[in-house]
Write a protein that holds these residues in place. Structure first.
Motif, PDB file in Angstrom:
ATOM      1  N   ILE A 199       4.292  21.204 -23.276  1.00 50.47           N
ATOM      2  CA  ILE A 199       4.857  22.331 -24.030  1.00 50.47           C
ATOM      3  C   ILE A 199       6.163  21.906 -24.712  1.00 50.47           C
ATOM      4  O   ILE A 199       6.379  22.181 -25.900  1.00 50.47           O
ATOM      5  N   ALA A 200       7.024  21.234 -23.958  1.00 49.37           N
ATOM      6  CA  ALA A 200       8.300  20.783 -24.519  1.00 49.37           C
ATOM      7  C   ALA A 200       8.081  19.791 -25.654  1.00 49.37           C
ATOM      8  O   ALA A 200       8.782  19.837 -26.679  1.00 49.37           O
ATOM      9  N   ALA A 201       7.104  18.898 -25.480  1.00 48.25           N
ATOM     10  CA  ALA A 201       6.806  17.908 -26.518  1.00 48.25           C
ATOM     11  C   ALA A 201       6.303  18.581 -27.796  1.00 48.25           C
ATOM     12  O   ALA A 201       6.709  18.212 -28.908  1.00 48.25           O
ATOM     13  N   ILE A 202       5.434  19.564 -27.649  1.00 42.31           N
ATOM     14  CA  ILE A 202       4.886  20.286 -28.807  1.00 42.31           C
ATOM     15  C   ILE A 202       6.009  21.004 -29.567  1.00 42.31           C
ATOM     16  O   ILE A 202       6.040  20.999 -30.808  1.00 42.31           O
ATOM     17  N   ILE A 203       6.932  21.607 -28.828  1.00 41.83           N
ATOM     18  CA  ILE A 203       8.070  22.287 -29.467  1.00 41.83           C
ATOM     19  C   ILE A 203       8.912  21.292 -30.270  1.00 41.83           C
ATOM     20  O   ILE A 203       9.276  21.543 -31.427  1.00 41.83           O
ATOM     21  N   LEU A 204       9.202  20.135 -29.674  1.00 42.64           N
ATOM     22  CA  LEU A 204      10.005  19.129 -30.361  1.00 42.64           C
ATOM     23  C   LEU A 204       9.281  18.567 -31.582  1.00 42.64           C
ATOM     24  O   LEU A 204       9.898  18.330 -32.629  1.00 42.64           O
ATOM     25  N   LEU A 205       7.975  18.372 -31.464  1.00 43.99           N
ATOM     26  CA  LEU A 205       7.203  17.863 -32.603  1.00 43.99           C
ATOM     27  C   LEU A 205       7.129  18.898 -33.720  1.00 43.99           C
ATOM     28  O   LEU A 205       7.171  18.541 -34.906  1.00 43.99           O
ATOM     29  N   ALA A 206       7.016  20.163 -33.348  1.00 41.07           N
ATOM     30  CA  ALA A 206       6.996  21.235 -34.351  1.00 41.07           C
ATOM     31  C   ALA A 206       8.327  21.274 -35.105  1.00 41.07           C
ATOM     32  O   ALA A 206       8.352  21.411 -36.338  1.00 41.07           O
ATOM     33  N   LEU A 207       9.422  21.138 -34.376  1.00 41.46           N
ATOM     34  CA  LEU A 207      10.740  21.107 -35.005  1.00 41.46           C
ATOM     35  C   LEU A 207      10.889  19.864 -35.892  1.00 41.46           C
ATOM     36  O   LEU A 207      11.469  19.942 -36.984  1.00 41.46           O
ATOM     37  N   SER A 208      10.364  18.741 -35.423  1.00 44.55           N
ATOM     38  CA  SER A 208      10.430  17.500 -36.193  1.00 44.55           C
ATOM     39  C   SER A 208       9.624  17.609 -37.484  1.00 44.55           C
ATOM     40  O   SER A 208      10.054  17.139 -38.545  1.00 44.55           O
ATOM     41  N   HIS A 209       8.466  18.245 -37.383  1.00 47.14           N
ATOM     42  CA  HIS A 209       7.628  18.452 -38.569  1.00 47.14           C
ATOM     43  C   HIS A 209       8.335  19.363 -39.569  1.00 47.14           C
ATOM     44  O   HIS A 209       8.341  19.097 -40.779  1.00 47.14           O
ATOM     45  N   LYS A 210       8.957  20.421 -39.063  1.00 55.64           N
ATOM     46  CA  LYS A 210       9.665  21.373 -39.918  1.00 55.64           C
ATOM     47  C   LYS A 210      10.834  20.700 -40.629  1.00 55.64           C
ATOM     48  O   LYS A 210      11.117  20.990 -41.807  1.00 55.64           O
ATOM     49  N   GLU A 211      11.514  19.779 -39.931  1.00 55.84           N
ATOM     50  CA  GLU A 211      12.661  19.089 -40.506  1.00 55.84           C
ATOM     51  C   GLU A 211      12.283  17.773 -41.172  1.00 55.84           C
ATOM     52  O   GLU A 211      13.159  16.960 -41.492  1.00 55.84           O
ATOM     53  N   LYS A 212      10.975  17.556 -41.359  1.00 52.29           N
ATOM     54  CA  LYS A 212      10.448  16.377 -42.066  1.00 52.29           C
ATOM     55  C   LYS A 212      10.912  15.059 -41.437  1.00 52.29           C
ATOM     56  O   LYS A 212      11.333  14.122 -42.119  1.00 52.29           O
ATOM     57  N   LYS A 213      10.833  14.988 -40.113  1.00 51.37           N
ATOM     58  CA  LYS A 213      11.221  13.777 -39.399  1.00 51.37           C
ATOM     59  C   LYS A 213      10.020  12.939 -38.972  1.00 51.37           C
ATOM     60  O   LYS A 213      10.184  11.879 -38.363  1.00 51.37           O
ATOM     61  N   ILE A 214       8.817  13.440 -39.267  1.00 53.74           N
ATOM     62  CA  ILE A 214       7.600  12.704 -38.912  1.00 53.74           C
ATOM     63  C   ILE A 214       7.359  11.601 -39.936  1.00 53.74           C
ATOM     64  O   ILE A 214       7.352  11.858 -41.143  1.00 53.74           O
ATOM     65  N   ILE A 215       7.162  10.383 -39.455  1.00 50.55           N
ATOM     66  CA  ILE A 215       6.909   9.245 -40.338  1.00 50.55           C
ATOM     67  C   ILE A 215       5.399   9.054 -40.512  1.00 50.55           C
ATOM     68  O   ILE A 215       4.651   9.038 -39.527  1.00 50.55           O
ATOM     69  N   LYS A 216       4.978   8.919 -41.760  1.00 56.73           N
ATOM     70  CA  LYS A 216       3.558   8.724 -42.058  1.00 56.73           C
ATOM     71  C   LYS A 216       3.178   7.260 -41.864  1.00 56.73           C
ATOM     72  O   LYS A 216       4.022   6.374 -41.991  1.00 56.73           O
ATOM     73  N   PRO A 217       1.888   6.980 -41.595  1.00 56.43           N
ATOM     74  CA  PRO A 217       1.456   5.584 -41.542  1.00 56.43           C
ATOM     75  C   PRO A 217       1.622   4.929 -42.912  1.00 56.43           C
ATOM     76  O   PRO A 217       1.650   5.619 -43.928  1.00 56.43           O
TER      77      PRO A 217
END
Length: 293
Positions: free
Chosen positions: A264-282
């Motif tokens: 649950i905590a990981a999903i929340i952090l990933l959702a926040l990361s996605h919202k703030e465009k911190k996810i790196i694409k391949p």
């Protein structure tokens, strides 16, 4: 010039970087640990105090060796270990780790499986405190700082998160009393720690979560951590009941609720990361790669 280009490609290849980094890091830390142990053994300090100092020295060597290696190997500023925002990352990370572990033990308590037998003096937390912060720093630098970060550069956040989390879980299978279930649980804990790095882009955040998780489990609640023997702790406790809820001989972090809370905590952090465009694409989805086609 062509030979130089090939050498550059070889040295910048993710697997090469990971191997060289692991060798340099482990050599520096292991040698430093041995020297520190020998020198401290010559003093009249109490054993617990010697271990505390050795833990501080080893942790410092881990941070220094990582910073120096990547500063020169990758020719960049090692921003993932900057002190800016240090207090914020450490405080929030510690709170998250404490709350998640406290909730895990709370589930055991509500099911009648956690009983406090006695309360020790506060000095009893010294050993688990030392062990917790040393392990947190070393494991986070190895798994998140080296393996996850380097793989992420090419394969993106989600693939790197999957690979590093599975590796993290697999490494814990070598621990005493480990099972496939406990390995799976640790994999999800690794998923949380990787998500924490993605969100913060700073190693201090997952280090703090990792430290608080382990220390709360062993140093406060007196539970087994990762299948290892119990250490001194603030509370002397007795944990019993279903292995699914207690983690059995591996400890509460190998329980079903620990896995759920981490997820649950990981999903929340990933959702926040996605919202703030911190996810790196391949790399094959990056704009630079597509422009070359």
């Amino acid at each position: 010039m062509e030979t130089l280009t090939r050498k550059q490609k070889l040295f910048n290849f993710p697997v090469t970087k990971i191997i060289f980094a692991l060798i340099a890091f482990m050599a520096f830390v292991v040698v430093g640990q041995q020297i520190a142990g020998k020198l401290l053994g010559l003093t009249a300090l109490d054993k617990d105090i010697r271990n505390l100092f050795k833990g501080i020295i080893v942790s410092a060597l881990a941070i220094i060796s990582y910073s120096i290696f990547f500063k020169y190997y990758e020719k960049r500023a090692v921003t993932e270990l900057v002190v800016k925002g240090l207090a914020k990352n450490l405080i929030i990370g510690t709170l998250i780790g404490f709350v998640l572990q406290a909730l895990t033990v709370l589930v055991i308590y509500l099911n009648g499986g956690f009983n406090i037998i006695a309360v020790n003096p506060i000095s009893f937390i010294l050993i688990p405190l030392t062990v917790a912060f040393t392990i947190a720093i070393i494991e986070e630098i190895l798994v998140r700082g080296i393996v996850f970060r380097i793989i992420e550069e090419k394969l993106g956040s989600y693939i790197s998160l999957s690979i590093s989390s599975i590796l993290f879980g697999a490494l814990h299978l070598a621990n005493p009393n480990s099972t496939l279930l406990s390995g799976l649980c640790i994999t999800f804990a690794g998923f949380l720690l990787g998500a924490a790095f993605i969100y913060s882009r700073n190693l201090w955040f997952p280090i703090a979560i990792h430290f608080a998780w382990n220390f709360t489990q062993s140093g406060i609640f007196g539970a087994i951590t990762s299948g290892n023997e119990k250490t001194n702790s603030l509370l002397i406790s007795k944990i019993e009941g279903s292995t699914l809820l207690t983690g059995g001989e591996f400890g509460p972090e190998g329980s079903a609720q620990a896995t759920l809370f981490c997820l649950i905590a990981a999903i929340i952090l990933l959702a926040l990361s996605h919202k703030e465009k911190k996810i790196i694409k391949p790399y094959w989805k990056s704009s630079d790669f597509n422009n070359q086609l």
